[in-house]
Structures are given as C-alpha cells and as structure tokens.
Design an enzyme around this catalytic site. Structure first.
Site, PDB file in Angstrom:
ATOM      1  N   HIS A 186       7.957  43.640 -31.039  1.00 28.69           N
ATOM      2  CA  HIS A 186       8.541  42.727 -32.018  1.00 28.69           C
ATOM      3  C   HIS A 186       7.530  41.618 -32.300  1.00 28.69           C
ATOM      4  O   HIS A 186       6.401  41.654 -31.773  1.00 28.69           O
ATOM      5  CB  HIS A 186       9.882  42.190 -31.506  1.00 28.69           C
ATOM      6  CG  HIS A 186       9.827  41.646 -30.106  1.00 28.69           C
ATOM      7  ND1 HIS A 186       9.064  40.551 -29.753  1.00 28.69           N
ATOM      8  CD2 HIS A 186      10.408  42.066 -28.943  1.00 28.69           C
ATOM      9  CE1 HIS A 186       9.203  40.305 -28.473  1.00 28.69           C
ATOM     10  NE2 HIS A 186      10.002  41.221 -27.944  1.00 28.69           N
ATOM     11  N   GLY A 243       7.203  38.754 -31.243  1.00 31.89           N
ATOM     12  CA  GLY A 243       6.692  38.082 -30.043  1.00 31.89           C
ATOM     13  C   GLY A 243       5.460  38.801 -29.507  1.00 31.89           C
ATOM     14  O   GLY A 243       4.452  38.171 -29.150  1.00 31.89           O
ATOM     15  N   HIS A 244       5.521  40.130 -29.475  1.00 31.59           N
ATOM     16  CA  HIS A 244       4.356  40.898 -29.027  1.00 31.59           C
ATOM     17  C   HIS A 244       3.186  40.707 -30.005  1.00 31.59           C
ATOM     18  O   HIS A 244       2.026  40.609 -29.587  1.00 31.59           O
ATOM     19  CB  HIS A 244       4.682  42.392 -28.955  1.00 31.59           C
ATOM     20  CG  HIS A 244       5.695  42.747 -27.913  1.00 31.59           C
ATOM     21  ND1 HIS A 244       6.957  43.182 -28.223  1.00 31.59           N
ATOM     22  CD2 HIS A 244       5.628  42.739 -26.555  1.00 31.59           C
ATOM     23  CE1 HIS A 244       7.628  43.443 -27.112  1.00 31.59           C
ATOM     24  NE2 HIS A 244       6.847  43.175 -26.082  1.00 31.59           N
ATOM     25  N   GLY A 273       3.495  36.564 -22.541  1.00 38.72           N
ATOM     26  CA  GLY A 273       4.394  35.626 -23.208  1.00 38.72           C
ATOM     27  C   GLY A 273       4.978  34.606 -22.245  1.00 38.72           C
ATOM     28  O   GLY A 273       5.271  34.921 -21.086  1.00 38.72           O
ATOM     29  N   GLU A 274       5.161  33.386 -22.739  1.00 37.11           N
ATOM     30  CA  GLU A 274       5.751  32.332 -21.899  1.00 37.11           C
ATOM     31  C   GLU A 274       7.259  32.512 -21.726  1.00 37.11           C
ATOM     32  O   GLU A 274       7.861  31.835 -20.902  1.00 37.11           O
ATOM     33  CB  GLU A 274       5.454  30.950 -22.505  1.00 37.11           C
ATOM     34  CG  GLU A 274       3.993  30.568 -22.347  1.00 37.11           C
ATOM     35  CD  GLU A 274       3.655  29.208 -22.920  1.00 37.11           C
ATOM     36  OE1 GLU A 274       4.530  28.593 -23.573  1.00 37.11           O
ATOM     37  OE2 GLU A 274       2.505  28.764 -22.732  1.00 37.11           O
ATOM     38  N   VAL A 316       8.344  33.325 -29.161  1.00 34.72           N
ATOM     39  CA  VAL A 316       8.717  33.440 -30.578  1.00 34.72           C
ATOM     40  C   VAL A 316      10.234  33.612 -30.630  1.00 34.72           C
ATOM     41  O   VAL A 316      10.809  34.350 -29.828  1.00 34.72           O
ATOM     42  CB  VAL A 316       7.997  34.631 -31.242  1.00 34.72           C
ATOM     43  CG1 VAL A 316       8.404  34.766 -32.712  1.00 34.72           C
ATOM     44  CG2 VAL A 316       6.480  34.478 -31.122  1.00 34.72           C
ATOM     45  N   LEU A 352      12.938  36.128 -28.899  1.00 36.72           N
ATOM     46  CA  LEU A 352      12.787  37.557 -29.173  1.00 36.72           C
ATOM     47  C   LEU A 352      12.591  38.305 -27.861  1.00 36.72           C
ATOM     48  O   LEU A 352      11.837  37.874 -26.989  1.00 36.72           O
ATOM     49  CB  LEU A 352      11.592  37.818 -30.096  1.00 36.72           C
ATOM     50  CG  LEU A 352      11.674  37.252 -31.511  1.00 36.72           C
ATOM     51  CD1 LEU A 352      10.543  37.824 -32.375  1.00 36.72           C
ATOM     52  CD2 LEU A 352      13.010  37.530 -32.168  1.00 36.72           C
TER      53      LEU A 352
END
Ligand code: PAF
Length: 286
Positions: free
Chosen positions: A35, A37-38, A149-150, A178, A186
C-alpha cells in the site's frame, strides 16, 4: 525495469554485481500486499541509495500458531505492478522452501528483552521470527541501508538494536506512518476490517492525537496520558490490548512524570483483527 528474483543465489549475484559496480543498495523488507505506506518506504530507499531491492516474503516464522499466516493477504501480481510504476530495481520473492529449506530455522536471532515487552507479550516468538528473517535478508543482499516503517516502532527499534549488537554494517532508517484521511494508519491488515470496524478504527489515532493535545497543553502525568488514549479507544467499543507510555529508544516505561521524548504505543482488537499505532511526543512540540 523491475527484475524479479526468486532464488537466494540470483538475488545475491545481482546484489554483488551492483556492489562491484560501486552502487549503493537499499532494502525494503515487506510481506507484500503493498500500500502507500510501503511505497513511501520505497521512495525513502531511493533517497538513500541508487539501487533499491524490495523483498516480499510472508515469513511463517513470525506468525504464532493461532495467527493469520494462512489468510494473510497475498497479492503478488498487484504488488509487482505497483513496484513497476515506481522505480524499484529488484523484487526478491523467495518461497518458504527457499528461505527455510529445513522447514524451520535451527538458528534464531533474538533481541532478548525488547522482544518480550509490548507486542511481544501477546505475540511470543513474533519478533524472533522478524529478526531471524531480517538477518537472513541482510546476509543475502548485504544492503547499505534498510528501510522500515515507524508504524511498527517496536520492530524498528528491535532491528536497530540487532544491527548494533551484531555489528552489522547496515544503516537502519525509519519512515513516518502513512495514514488514511481518517487518520487510520495504513496496514495490510486493514483489509480484514468490516465496514463498521473500518469506521471505528480511526479512534486509535484520535486517541493518540488527544494525548498530543494534552502534551502540548503541558500535561506530563504518564497515567493521565495513558487514560486519555484508552478512553478514546474504548469509547467506540474497541478493546485495548495495551496502551504504553515509553522511552522511544529503550521502550521502557516512562517515569510517572514525563520529560523528554515520549512514545505512546498501542495495540487494539477490532473483532479478530489486531491493529497497532503510536505517536512520538517531543518537547519541541510545546
Ligand atoms: O514489517 C513487516 O512487514 C515484516 O515484519 C518484515 C520486516 C518484512 C519481516 O518479515
């Protein structure tokens, strides 16, 4: 042009050839079902290096016996198409047989204490599965940089510790979460949510934002902050697994009177779906 590599040998050969040519490599480890975020991780990877490898591997080792390994969304064709639109150079897509030819790995990489707290309480063995597969990916690809991702703050922290403890020459970079316009972070697992649950789920981030408002107004009582978040979540009928107020580097519980950067992290359940989120509170936000 996106090259899809399915074997360790082919992946290692491509990475070594790039290194020989003097390129820097960034790795974005994923379990697919990609998505935005990735894609933000991939964008960051491009800022860090001139060759980007995205791995897609639904890692059985990090799923508990009653978790969603079998139903975890697998959308390879869509994922490949999304990566082709961007500028990833290689997609490492090994099978479970390729990664774990003996079925399970006899060698497990465990970042001990950090893996047993927060999400580790309800998911014993999860982070050992993550660090084992990430260590394998680092050994196969030998990236200069790896991007995470955080949203999975605990995972990011654990991988940073692993790299430090094992003197691994990989720089670990975190990328902000994100979110949907509703504020919901996400996640591939959002696909499991019913319409009703999807409408309720933004309460997680609303709770974190409420805590941020209190922080900005000068509130520094750990328990007040925890309660603000818990109340926002439970008010819409979501069940909280934990809301933790911790030091962002060590993940240990903050003192009762907060000072310095503070992370509020949570896990919650909407039906069978478990979601996590967090917010970093810093003094500069005053
Ligand atoms: O965050 C994930 O998607 C996974 O935990 C990771 C880092 C790809 C390891 O399997």
């Amino acid at each position: 042009m996106l090259e899809v590599l399915e074997t360790i040998e082919a992946m290692r050969a491509a990475a070594r050839e790039w290194q020989r040519q003097g390129h820097r490599i960034a790795l974005v480890p994923t379990m697919g079902s990609l998505h935005q975020g990735h894609l933000a991780l991939v964008d960051q990877a491009h800022r860090e290096a001139d060759r980007v490898v995205v791995s897609i591997f639904v890692n059985p080792l990090q799923f508990g016996p009653n978790e969603d390994l079998v139903r975890y969304p697998r959308t390879f064709d869509q994922d490949r198409a999304r990566l082709e639109e961007g500028a990833a150079c290689a997609l490492f897509y090994p099978s479970a047989q390729e990664m774990y030819p003996e079925g399970r790995s006899q060698t497990i990489v465990v970042v001990d204490h950090l893996s047993r707290i927060l999400c580790g309480v309800a998911r014993p063995g999860h982070f050992a599965g993550v660090t084992t597969v990430v260590a394998k990916l680092f050994n196969i690809i030998e990236p200069d940089v790896a991007v995470f991702g955080e949203k999975d703050w605990q995972q990011l922290t654990i991988v940073k510790h692993m790299v430090r403890d094992l003197n691994s020459p990989v720089r670990v970079v975190g990328v902000p979460t994100v979110r949907e316009t509703s504020g919901l972070a996400l996640s591939s697992r959002n696909k499991y949510l019913s319409l009703e649950q999807h409408e309720a789920a933004p309460a997680l981030y609303r709770g974190l934002l409420r805590a941020q408002e209190h922080w900005r107004a000068g509130e520094r009582d750990r328990e007040v902050m925890r309660q603000v978040v818990t109340d926002s979540i439970t008010a819409v009928g979501i069940s909280c697994e934990y809301v933790a107020v911790v030091d962002p580097d060590t993940l240990s519980e903050s003192p009762r009177t907060l000072s310095g950067p503070t992370l509020i992290a949570l896990a919650a359940h909407l039906g069978k779906t478990r979601l996590i989120d967090n917010i970093l509170l810093e003094e500069t936000q005053d």
